[in-house]
Design an enzyme around this catalytic site. Structure first.
Site, mmCIF file in Angstrom:
data_model
loop_
_atom_site.group_PDB
_atom_site.id
_atom_site.type_symbol
_atom_site.label_atom_id
_atom_site.label_comp_id
_atom_site.label_asym_id
_atom_site.label_seq_id
_atom_site.Cartn_x
_atom_site.Cartn_y
_atom_site.Cartn_z
ATOM 1 N N SER A 159 7.396 5.755 3.534
ATOM 2 C CA SER A 159 8.471 6.146 2.628
ATOM 3 C C SER A 159 9.775 5.596 3.167
ATOM 4 O O SER A 159 9.795 4.996 4.244
ATOM 5 C CB SER A 159 8.558 7.671 2.520
ATOM 6 O OG SER A 159 9.534 8.060 1.566
ATOM 7 N N ARG A 215 3.392 0.993 -1.025
ATOM 8 C CA ARG A 215 2.610 2.044 -1.680
ATOM 9 C C ARG A 215 3.192 2.329 -3.056
ATOM 10 O O ARG A 215 4.393 2.119 -3.300
ATOM 11 C CB ARG A 215 2.601 3.332 -0.862
ATOM 12 C CG ARG A 215 3.952 3.939 -0.643
ATOM 13 C CD ARG A 215 3.869 5.369 -0.138
ATOM 14 N NE ARG A 215 3.318 6.267 -1.144
ATOM 15 C CZ ARG A 215 3.199 7.579 -0.982
ATOM 16 N NH1 ARG A 215 3.561 8.129 0.157
ATOM 17 N NH2 ARG A 215 2.728 8.339 -1.945
ATOM 18 N N THR A 262 9.772 14.338 -0.494
ATOM 19 C CA THR A 262 9.092 15.044 0.594
ATOM 20 C C THR A 262 9.347 16.546 0.547
ATOM 21 O O THR A 262 8.439 17.352 0.767
ATOM 22 C CB THR A 262 9.533 14.475 1.955
ATOM 23 O OG1 THR A 262 9.243 13.076 1.996
ATOM 24 C CG2 THR A 262 8.797 15.163 3.093
ATOM 25 N N CYS A 302 -0.173 -7.405 -6.462
ATOM 26 C CA CYS A 302 -0.683 -6.868 -5.208
ATOM 27 C C CYS A 302 0.204 -7.291 -4.044
ATOM 28 O O CYS A 302 0.446 -8.487 -3.846
ATOM 29 C CB CYS A 302 -2.114 -7.339 -4.956
ATOM 30 S SG CYS A 302 -2.776 -6.787 -3.365
ATOM 31 N N CYS A 327 -6.642 -4.782 1.982
ATOM 32 C CA CYS A 327 -6.073 -3.684 1.191
ATOM 33 C C CYS A 327 -5.283 -2.712 2.061
ATOM 34 O O CYS A 327 -5.780 -2.236 3.085
ATOM 35 C CB CYS A 327 -7.188 -2.952 0.462
ATOM 36 S SG CYS A 327 -6.621 -1.565 -0.536
ATOM 37 N N CYS A 338 -2.270 0.797 -1.436
ATOM 38 C CA CYS A 338 -1.100 1.134 -2.261
ATOM 39 C C CYS A 338 -1.502 1.621 -3.647
ATOM 40 O O CYS A 338 -0.744 2.321 -4.299
ATOM 41 C CB CYS A 338 -0.147 -0.047 -2.365
ATOM 42 S SG CYS A 338 -0.730 -1.386 -3.432
ATOM 43 N N CYS A 378 -3.208 -1.758 -8.029
ATOM 44 C CA CYS A 378 -4.203 -2.390 -8.893
ATOM 45 C C CYS A 378 -4.798 -1.400 -9.878
ATOM 46 O O CYS A 378 -5.004 -1.704 -11.059
ATOM 47 C CB CYS A 378 -5.298 -3.036 -8.048
ATOM 48 S SG CYS A 378 -6.060 -1.929 -6.839
#
Length: 646
Positions: free
Chosen positions: A146, A395, A431, A589, A615, A618, A621
């Site tokens: 984050s 992400r 958060t 991606c 990968c 995140c 896709c």
């Protein structure tokens, strides 16, 4: 202590409460016959009665010798050394454990829920109350990324001494927020804008959320939460009445072909009276329970953004501890919602990143390419030049806000944190809401379990009610119209004007609620109708190629395992997607997972390829694929990125 050893110790501790019955098979012939007829059974089983007299299905393990850093083997690999191709792993009975509450996901929401539950149990003198938390990452926090500036309200309520000097276990990575600034960028200029009240950060802290989550995990373990990183929950289990019974972890040692290898280990079931899903944005199990219980029947579809981040170590003369900068505009097109940040924290560290809304229409756009262009803008370039990039990650994040919150409770469980979608987009924070939702769910769980019998299905009515009375509901309702206001024909300019009006004057006190007009995947236009975007080659100093960036994530996947990015028919996917969108997957991606490779033998002249080992989880896709035919599932437990200071 490794997760495997912790789990083995836990099971053996339960097993001492009952007599052990052991069945031993001695010959390879008998073992093979058992596989072919009834499936493999565990070498040791026993019925275990909990101290509170509730019956448990927990098996007894005969002194396992776990491998450090790996989940406990529930099916001895030596029994499968001579597996033949006809063997069906589904015929192997999974071991199971029964707990009071199972939490899926070791992020801030899941850990806050676990900590609050154990606080309530200890206050009531119930030391036998079991709370188990499963996390797919090999370490708590390893998959967390984050910005992050956190509002401390939730953590101060949960752990009031989190920063106290006399607390030896205090969190030491919090940098008090300093000055705020907001800029609108053109290609060369940074035009000051008024900072909306929601974005003021006085009293907040810049942190590495990755490090903060690790710290929360340690606090949870101190309270005797059973925390098991490296356990990837891959299946929701249901009772005969349809309520959620718990989850099962995925099998290990499966080959890419789908056949078990000699190292095959059957997954494990975790049964619970309540299961809380805190998987974060677009969780693989969360998708299933939302669909099964029709949790979106009264809400709008969720919308998403893709956040891409780097952490830099910069020269001391460029470091301004606590400084917070946000920007919008360049390099994103005028019809694409998004923004960027730069936070100075720790010792000469700078967090820089950009969020691109995934409802963008031009399939030629690359969020990764846009982020590289951002770093060339003078506002950011002047800080980063002469520094060193030490970490990278990406992400998806939820952006739908108030109107996209689904029902959060269902028989046997609930959604918490980003699984439900509590990010305050105009505030650029989530958060505090994630943790608060976990705490509310924990309190509702404690009350519900105290008021119900062991056999009854439990529904968290109090959680739904408490959420609507909470600060989460109030702040998300206040800003509900700001994000969808950017959908008007005026694009970014209309959104800025309306959002300013809401932020400074209206504050949500209007009778209308704007809708999200289209889902992210349906927003994509054909490539032939859009302007092609060419991105400059990286310079290796400020901008980098995608594989160099992926190398900074610490990502690791065993290659010989089933591809966890599930596409039922790769050729059909190519035929339906490539002619219209010209390789959209390769551009959305941020980890180089998807490629279209030239192949004259294929009707479209290209072959679709998935580099699953790249990968970084995140989940873009799964969200942006135009035909929704890519299904992101968990790989083997413990795999994926190993983020640092993200």
């Amino acid at each position: 202590m490794s997760p495997s050893v912790r789990l083995a110790t836990c099971l053996r501790r339960q097993a001492t409460l009952a007599q052990r019955t052991t069945t031993t098979t001695t010959t390879a012939t008998t073992r093979r016959l058992r596989r072919q007829t009834q499936g493999l059974r565990s070498l040791s089983t026993a019925a275990v009665r909990r101290p509170n007299a509730r019956q448990s299905s927990t098996p007894v393990l005969s002194q396992p010798t776990p491998t450090p850093g790996r989940p406990l083997s529930t099916t001895p690999a030596r029994l499968l050394a001579d597996v033949d191709e006809s063997f069906d792993p589904q015929t192997v009975d999974r071991e199971s454990d029964e707990v009071d509450v199972c939490i899926v996901g070791g992020g801030p929401a899941g850990l806050a829920a676990a900590i609050r539950l154990k606080q309530l149990a200890k206050a009531a003198g119930n030391d036998d109350f079991r709370v188990l938390l499963l996390e797919k990452a090999g370490e708590i926090g390893a998959h967390i990324l984050s910005g992050a500036v956190i509002q401390p309200t939730a953590v101060e309520e949960l752990l009031p001494d989190w920063l106290a000097e006399d607390n030896a276990a205090r969190f030491e990575g919090a940098t008090p927020a300093g000055g705020d600034s907001m800029r609108f960028l053109t290609k060369t200029l940074a035009i000051p804008l008024p900072t909306p009240p929601q974005m003021h950060n006085h009293g907040n802290y810049i942190v590495s959320l990755n490090e903060f989550t690790k710290w929360l995990g340690e606090r949870a373990e101190e309270l005797e939460v059973e925390v098991y990183p490296g356990f990837a929950a891959s299946e929701v289990l249901y009772r005969p009445d349809g309520s959620v019974k718990g989850v099962a972890t995925n099998d290990l040692g499966m080959a890419r072909s789908g056949k078990p290898k000699d190292s095959f280990e059957r997954g494990m079931e975790f049964h619970a009276r309540i299961t809380l899903f805190g998987e974060g944005c677009h969780g693989s199990l969360t998708k299933q329970v939302i669909k099964k219980f029709d949790l979106r029947s009264d809400s709008q579809p969720q919308t998403y953004g893709l956040g891409i981040k780097e952490v830099w170590e910069v020269p001391p003369e460029k470091f301004k501890k606590g400084e917070i900068v946000h920007s919008m505009g360049y390099p994103l097109p005028a019809d694409t919602y998004g923004g960027a940040w730069m936070y100075h924290f720790g010792d000469n560290l700078v967090s820089i990143g950009q969020v691109v809304a995934l409802d963008y229409s031009n399939p030629w756009l690359s969020p990764y390419g846009e982020f590289q262009k951002l770093k060339q803008h003078p506002l950011y370039k002047n800080v980063l030049e002469g520094g060193k990039c030490i970490s990278y990650g990406a992400r998806a994040l939820v952006e739908g806000g108030f109107q996209s919150i689904p029902k959060v409770a269902f028989p046997g469980g609930a959604l918490i944190g980003d699984s439900a979608g509590f990010v305050n987009v105009p505030k650029v924070k989530g958060t505090h809401n994630a943790m608060k939702s976990g705490m509310l769910a924990a309190e509702a769980t404690w009350t519900a379990l105290a008021d119900s019998s062991d056999e009854a299905s439990v529904f968290l009515y109090d959680y739904e009610g408490a959420l609507r009375k909470s600060s989460i509901w109030k702040e998300l309702k206040e800003v509900r119209n700001m994000r969808p206001s950017f959908h008007t024909p005026l694009g970014i300019w209309g959104g800025i004007m309306y959002s300013g009006l809401e932020a400074f004057l209206l504050k949500g006190r209007v009778p209308w609620t704007f809708r999200h007009r289209v889902t992210d995947h349906a927003a994509t236009k054909p490539a032939d109708s859009c302007k092609k975007i060419e991105y400059p080659k990286p310079d290796g100093k400020l901008t980098f190629d995608i594989l160099t960036s992926v190398s900074r994530t610490g990502t690791n996947h065993e290659e010989d395992q089933p591809v966890h990015l599930q596409v039922r028919d790769w050729d059909k996917h190519t035929a339906e997607t490539y002619p219209t969108f010209k390789g959209l997957e390769n551009r959305f991606c941020p980890a180089g997972v998807y490629e279209y490779v030239d192949d004259a033998s294929k009707p479209e002249g290209v072959r679709f390829q998935i580099n699953a080992q790249n990968c970084i989880h995140c989940k873009t896709c799964d969200i942006k694929a135009p035909h929704q035919d890519i299904n992101w599932q968990v790989p083997q437990g413990g795999e994926g990125p190993k983020y640092y200071m993200t």
